[in-house]
Design a protein around this motif. Structure first.
Motif, PDB file in Angstrom:
ATOM      1  N   LEU A   4       0.879  -1.158   0.000  1.00 36.65           N
ATOM      2  CA  LEU A   4       0.000   0.000   0.000  1.00 36.65           C
ATOM      3  C   LEU A   4       0.924   1.217   0.000  1.00 36.65           C
ATOM      4  O   LEU A   4       1.827   1.314   0.826  1.00 36.65           O
ATOM      5  N   LEU A   5       0.695   2.107  -0.962  1.00 38.11           N
ATOM      6  CA  LEU A   5       1.551   3.285  -1.060  1.00 38.11           C
ATOM      7  C   LEU A   5       0.874   4.433  -0.326  1.00 38.11           C
ATOM      8  O   LEU A   5      -0.250   4.803  -0.638  1.00 38.11           O
ATOM      9  N   LYS A   6       1.565   4.981   0.681  1.00 38.42           N
ATOM     10  CA  LYS A   6       1.003   6.103   1.441  1.00 38.42           C
ATOM     11  C   LYS A   6       1.674   7.382   0.981  1.00 38.42           C
ATOM     12  O   LYS A   6       2.898   7.465   0.952  1.00 38.42           O
ATOM     13  N   ILE A   7       0.866   8.358   0.642  1.00 34.15           N
ATOM     14  CA  ILE A   7       1.407   9.642   0.191  1.00 34.15           C
ATOM     15  C   ILE A   7       0.929  10.745   1.124  1.00 34.15           C
ATOM     16  O   ILE A   7      -0.275  11.011   1.212  1.00 34.15           O
ATOM     17  N   TYR A   8       1.848  11.358   1.834  1.00 33.84           N
ATOM     18  CA  TYR A   8       1.512  12.504   2.683  1.00 33.84           C
ATOM     19  C   TYR A   8       1.764  13.760   1.861  1.00 33.84           C
ATOM     20  O   TYR A   8       2.892  14.004   1.445  1.00 33.84           O
ATOM     21  N   THR A   9       0.722  14.526   1.631  1.00 34.77           N
ATOM     22  CA  THR A   9       0.886  15.708   0.786  1.00 34.77           C
ATOM     23  C   THR A   9       0.924  16.956   1.647  1.00 34.77           C
ATOM     24  O   THR A   9       0.250  17.036   2.660  1.00 34.77           O
ATOM     25  N   PRO A  10       1.699  17.938   1.231  1.00 28.43           N
ATOM     26  CA  PRO A  10       1.786  19.182   2.017  1.00 28.43           C
ATOM     27  C   PRO A  10       0.508  20.018   1.866  1.00 28.43           C
ATOM     28  O   PRO A  10      -0.301  19.743   0.992  1.00 28.43           O
ATOM     29  N   PRO A  11       0.355  21.039   2.704  1.00 29.38           N
ATOM     30  CA  PRO A  11      -0.801  21.922   2.569  1.00 29.38           C
ATOM     31  C   PRO A  11      -0.828  22.504   1.153  1.00 29.38           C
ATOM     32  O   PRO A  11       0.224  22.639   0.533  1.00 29.38           O
ATOM     33  N   ASP A  12      -1.970  22.817   0.631  1.00 26.41           N
ATOM     34  CA  ASP A  12      -2.154  23.436  -0.696  1.00 26.41           C
ATOM     35  C   ASP A  12      -1.821  22.496  -1.863  1.00 26.41           C
ATOM     36  O   ASP A  12      -1.773  22.915  -3.006  1.00 26.41           O
ATOM     37  N   PHE A  13      -1.562  21.253  -1.569  1.00 27.47           N
ATOM     38  CA  PHE A  13      -1.247  20.330  -2.662  1.00 27.47           C
ATOM     39  C   PHE A  13      -2.562  19.933  -3.354  1.00 27.47           C
ATOM     40  O   PHE A  13      -3.539  19.601  -2.693  1.00 27.47           O
ATOM     41  N   ASP A  14      -2.546  20.003  -4.661  1.00 28.84           N
ATOM     42  CA  ASP A  14      -3.743  19.641  -5.412  1.00 28.84           C
ATOM     43  C   ASP A  14      -3.688  18.147  -5.753  1.00 28.84           C
ATOM     44  O   ASP A  14      -2.780  17.704  -6.437  1.00 28.84           O
ATOM     45  N   ARG A  15      -4.672  17.414  -5.263  1.00 27.76           N
ATOM     46  CA  ARG A  15      -4.606  15.957  -5.403  1.00 27.76           C
ATOM     47  C   ARG A  15      -4.624  15.493  -6.867  1.00 27.76           C
ATOM     48  O   ARG A  15      -4.201  14.393  -7.178  1.00 27.76           O
ATOM     49  N   ARG A  16      -5.087  16.370  -7.756  1.00 27.64           N
ATOM     50  CA  ARG A  16      -5.097  15.978  -9.173  1.00 27.64           C
ATOM     51  C   ARG A  16      -3.693  15.704  -9.689  1.00 27.64           C
ATOM     52  O   ARG A  16      -3.505  14.948 -10.631  1.00 27.64           O
ATOM     53  N   GLN A  17      -2.711  16.343  -9.029  1.00 25.15           N
ATOM     54  CA  GLN A  17      -1.326  16.105  -9.447  1.00 25.15           C
ATOM     55  C   GLN A  17      -0.948  14.628  -9.354  1.00 25.15           C
ATOM     56  O   GLN A  17      -0.111  14.164 -10.114  1.00 25.15           O
ATOM     57  N   ILE A  18      -1.557  13.936  -8.404  1.00 25.85           N
ATOM     58  CA  ILE A  18      -1.246  12.508  -8.268  1.00 25.85           C
ATOM     59  C   ILE A  18      -1.695  11.764  -9.521  1.00 25.85           C
ATOM     60  O   ILE A  18      -0.953  10.971 -10.104  1.00 25.85           O
TER      61      ILE A  18
END
Ligand SMILES: Nc1ncnc2c1ncn2[C@@H]1O[C@H](COP(=O)(O)OP(=O)(O)O)[C@@H](O)[C@H]1O
Ligand SMILES: [Mg+2]
Length: 303
Positions: free
Chosen positions: A257-271
């Protein structure tokens, strides 16, 4: 400010226990949270003047911790981590003696010893030998001796250690009452987040001799890191690198399972965009908010 520390360093021989700790603590109850070996007990001993820092300055209740330890110890109550009672002694005698050691006249110390033992719920057993006390009773006694001289500030070092869930709950309730009703400032050290959540408004997180996070619990809970859990297929190297370059932190569990912690203001569409660009297929995508527990686990590097 009740505690102000600047750049405190301390080593036990070649073991560096504190590596530049700076801190300021105000009113109320503050948690000192960190795993075993983080440096909590060392920091408390330095604030009491039992250990002298190799470098750095600090004040406790306005007194210099290098030169005014006597004044500090008169105003601070200390509940050490290890058992501190004297075999063969009863609880009243012991508590009164601790009061005298903090500078109280004998009669006053004896009077306060009775009061404070009732306060912590040991009134009925105050003439019993401490050797016959249960673990929970000993913790209460340790709290009583820390309170006997009416301190303005209490250092409680792992007060829930070795207690069963009921004992732990009871001592924490008592500490919460001390901190609120009696308006004593409290620094509560623990390696357990839930202990601190029950009693404290602020927390200082320490790991490997360094302060890694500090703030009000409610603010830390709001920290705007988002966690996404993915299952992916394909060659993921470039995909991962792109996300890391965008400020994300990636972890993979044993069952892939790949866990991605994104910083504030990160747009999830980038994933999704990055996955498409790098021909990575996303089979599963779950979004979950990180908890304070996650934050703690992340800053101290455990899972
Ligand atoms: N008396 C000592 N002699 C040598 N090393 C010590 C001593 N006390 C603590 N240490 C070391 O210092 C570091 C910090 O310990 P400590 O302050 O007891 O952490 P904590 O209370 O958070 O568990 C650890 O690496 C520990 O092994
Ligand atoms: Mg300790």
């Amino acid at each position: 400010m009740s505690i102000e520390l600047q750049n405190i360093h301390f080593s036990y021989g070649r073991i560096k226990a504190l590596n530049g700790v700076s801190l300021s603590v105000g009113e109320g109850a503050t948690g000192l949270l960190g795993p075993n070996g983080a440096g909590k007990s060392t920091l408390i001993r330095i604030m009491l003047g039992f250990l002298v820092p190799d470098e750095g300055e600090g004040r406790v209740l306005g007194y210099d911790l290098r030169t005014e330890q006597k004044q500090i110890r008169r105003l601070v109550g200390y509940m050490p981590e290890e058992d501190c009672y004297i075999p063969g002694m009863d609880a009243v005698t012991f508590t009164a003696m601790m009061g005298e050691l903090s500078g109280m006249p004998r009669q006053e110390a004896m009077k306060r010893a009775h009061e404070v033992l009732f306060y912590v719920g040991l009134g009925e057993v105050r003439y019993r030998q401490i050797d016959t006390y249960s673990a929970g009773m000993r913790q209460r006694l340790k709290l009583a001796q820390a309170l006997v001289h009416d301190p303005k500030l209490l250092f409680l070092d792992e007060p829930t250690a070795n207690l069963d869930p009921t004992g732990r709950q009871e001592i924490l309730e008592l500490i919460r009452e001390v901190a609120s009703v009696r308006e004593i400032r409290v620094l509560l050290s623990s390696h357990i987040l839930s202990d601190i959540e029950l009693v404290c408004h602020q927390v200082v997180i320490i790991n490997r001799g360094e302060i890694v996070a500090t703030g009000r619990l409610e603010d830390l809970r709001m920290i705007n890191y988002q966690l996404f859990e993915l299952r992916v297929r394909g060659e993921t190297g470039a995909f991962r690198r792109e996300l890391e370059e965008a400020g994300c932190r990636l972890e993979e569990t044993e069952d892939h399972l790949l866990k991605i912690y994104t910083p504030p203001d990160f747009d999830r569409r980038q994933i999704f965009l990055s996955a498409a660009r790098n021909r990575v297929q996303i089979r599963h995508f779950v979004c979950s908010r990180t908890s304070l527990e996650d934050l703690f686990a992340r800053v101290v590097g455990v899972d």
